[in-house]
Design an enzyme around this catalytic site. Structure first.
Site, PDB file in Angstrom:
ATOM      1  N   THR A 112       0.770  -1.280  -0.071  1.00  0.00           N
ATOM      2  CA  THR A 112      -0.141  -0.152  -0.002  1.00  0.00           C
ATOM      3  C   THR A 112       0.810   1.287  -0.029  1.00  0.00           C
ATOM      4  O   THR A 112       0.400   2.514  -0.554  1.00  0.00           O
ATOM      5  CB  THR A 112      -0.810   0.144   1.241  1.00  0.00           C
ATOM      6  OG1 THR A 112      -0.161  -0.071   2.407  1.00  0.00           O
ATOM      7  CG2 THR A 112      -2.065  -1.233   0.996  1.00  0.00           C
ATOM      8  N   CYS A 113       1.966   1.280   0.744  1.00  0.00           N
ATOM      9  CA  CYS A 113       2.790   2.415   0.828  1.00  0.00           C
ATOM     10  C   CYS A 113       3.609   2.789  -0.719  1.00  0.00           C
ATOM     11  O   CYS A 113       3.983   3.840  -0.907  1.00  0.00           O
ATOM     12  CB  CYS A 113       3.829   2.201   1.653  1.00  0.00           C
ATOM     13  SG  CYS A 113       3.359   2.187   3.320  1.00  0.00           S
ATOM     14  N   PHE A 114       3.533   1.710  -1.588  1.00  0.00           N
ATOM     15  CA  PHE A 114       3.907   2.032  -2.817  1.00  0.00           C
ATOM     16  C   PHE A 114       3.240   1.755  -3.910  1.00  0.00           C
ATOM     17  O   PHE A 114       3.584   2.032  -5.283  1.00  0.00           O
ATOM     18  CB  PHE A 114       5.315   0.750  -2.827  1.00  0.00           C
ATOM     19  CG  PHE A 114       6.423   0.947  -1.923  1.00  0.00           C
ATOM     20  CD1 PHE A 114       7.244   1.938  -1.795  1.00  0.00           C
ATOM     21  CD2 PHE A 114       6.318   0.137  -1.023  1.00  0.00           C
ATOM     22  CE1 PHE A 114       8.181   2.042  -0.861  1.00  0.00           C
ATOM     23  CE2 PHE A 114       7.248   0.249  -0.006  1.00  0.00           C
ATOM     24  CZ  PHE A 114       8.005   0.923   0.475  1.00  0.00           C
TER      25      PHE A 114
END
Length: 298
Positions: A241-243
């Site tokens: 999700t962060c990337f």
């Protein structure tokens, strides 16, 4: 919105929601808030109407329509009182002692006007609190240049996930391209997915359910990496999700791809440990590491 939420803490929370909405506009990171037109119109100083009430409370409109259509004798028989159920389903007196005041043929029009006025302005204080918070991020006078639909779009992003837009803003990790067979299966599945499933996919790989407002607002591209696990059909995809990244097993059939992807986006909804070494390597498209002894293993 709760019309009874009038204490300082509740109103401060509504202000905070307004600040988040303003931040979403300024940073162009969509914030999916499900608010009725009644609220959006209030925020951009647009006129609200009974049609906006009908969108969130059809029973209210039907009740007024029924009362208006009654004959004088029928109205007297109903013993309708000067009260109205609020959005929180609590009974509210429209006049002092309204629960003991019967609506007569002579006061029918007054009752209907008071009922409409109350419902149209029932959540004004909560809307004003949201507006105060929003004004800390976006000048209030600028909001009046938008229609309520435009304001909603700026805050929330497009309500539908357009697969063509997602595909146009997708990059591929090492050894992958749009021509890859498993990647083609992935896009076929995305086309077949319902809007709800597409939104779940976006949440799975990005932690949100809506795409940016326009292509120019994409600060990070959607990325698909190869998940080098065999046999591929036995593995679920991984989301970072962060990337905004998907690790895609090299599925061999559309059915397997559909089933595995739908299961993952529906049931695997916990945010992963994207800041670990393993996750960063995977999101960058590097060698997928599976080391049980690594202290930072996901």
């Amino acid at each position: 919105l709760n019309p009874k939420a009038l204490d300082s803490v509740s109103l401060a929370m509504y202000e905070f929601v307004g600040k988040l909405m303003g931040i979403a506009m300024r940073t162009k990171n969509p914030l999916a808030v499900n608010l009725p037109s009644l609220v959006w119109k209030s925020l951009c100083n647009d006129d609200v109407s009974i049609a906006d009430v009908r969108a969130i409370d059809s029973d209210f409109s039907e009740r007024l329509k029924m009362i208006n259509g009654l004959s004088n004798d029928e109205l007297v028989e109903t013993q309708t009182k000067f009260v109205i159920p609020g959005l929180d389903e609590q009974i509210v007196d429209l006049v002092p002692g309204g629960s003991n005041t019967v609506v007569t043929p002579e006061t029918r029009s007054l009752y209907m006007e008071m009922a409409k006025k109350y419902r149209l302005h029932e959540i004004d204080k909560q809307c004003h609190a949201i507006a105060r918070g929003l004004a800390t991020q976006v000048p209030r006078n600028l909001l009046s240049i938008f229609t309520w639909r435009e304001l909603e779009l700026l805050v929330c992003g497009p309500p539908e996930v357009d697969v063509n837009v997602l595909k146009a803003n997708t990059v591929y990790g090492e050894g992958l391209s749009e021509a890859n067979y498993s990647v083609q299966l992935f896009w076929q599945v995305m086309e077949q997915f319902s809007q709800e499933a597409r939104q779940k996919y976006i949440r799975f790989v990005w932690g949100r359910s809506r795409l940016p407002f326009s292509t120019a607002d994409w600060e990070r591209k959607h990325k698909i990496n190869k998940l080098p696990k065999t046999p591929a059909d036995e593995y679920l995809p991984l989301g970072h999700t962060c990337f905004f990244t998907l690790d895609l097993p090299m599925y061999t059939s559309k059915k397997v791809c559909y089933d595995k992807l739908l299961y993952a986006v529906t049931h695997c909804i916990a945010i992963d440990a994207d800041e670990t070494t393993v996750a960063r390597q995977a999101a960058d498209g590097g060698e997928w590491v599976d080391d049980d002894d690594d202290d930072e293993n996901v």
